[in-house]
Design an enzyme around this catalytic site. Sequence first.
Site: not given
Length: 185
Positions: A27-28, A40, A114
């Site tokens: 990831k990512h 976020h 995610d």
Amino acid sequence: ENREEVASKAALYMKGMQENGVTATAKHFPGHGDTNVDSHFDLPVIPYSRERLDSIELWPFRKLIAEGTGCIMTAHLNLPSLDSASGLPSTLSPLIINDLLKKQLGFRGLIITDAMNMQGVTKYFKPGEADARALAAGNDVVEFVIDVDAAIKETKSFISSKKLTSEDIAMKCRKILALKYWSGL
């Protein structure tokens, strides 16, 4: 800072995990190392050319795919050089997930988003829409769904409108079952 070191250490870690029955997740994707916005809270833009992305960000993923990583987690990023759709998170981009990751890079393992509770992916979509778009883009597992009922409703709507097929859903299910079988579950 050094793509060879990143890929080498990640491959060793991945092999150690997978040799012991734990599926590694790279990831990512397609590369979240050089952002100035926290996904976020909003959608980071990665302004680099395809050549730069190929030589830095995508390079370790190519190596891990070649070494057999079982899973890849997508990132909530906007990459105009990979998909020119304005403000589209990479997690929801068929050009990035289906075309680049699956077709060009040849990844056949499980693709996991995610967390879908992050503003970088959900801020600009109605409840459930980002989840259905993630499945249609080629992700197999949609992680941390905020509104499960809305996600199911929107996914069914995508199937009705042929943006997603029942065969697509069945293949995602088979990939999950194959991974569970491999891991002894």
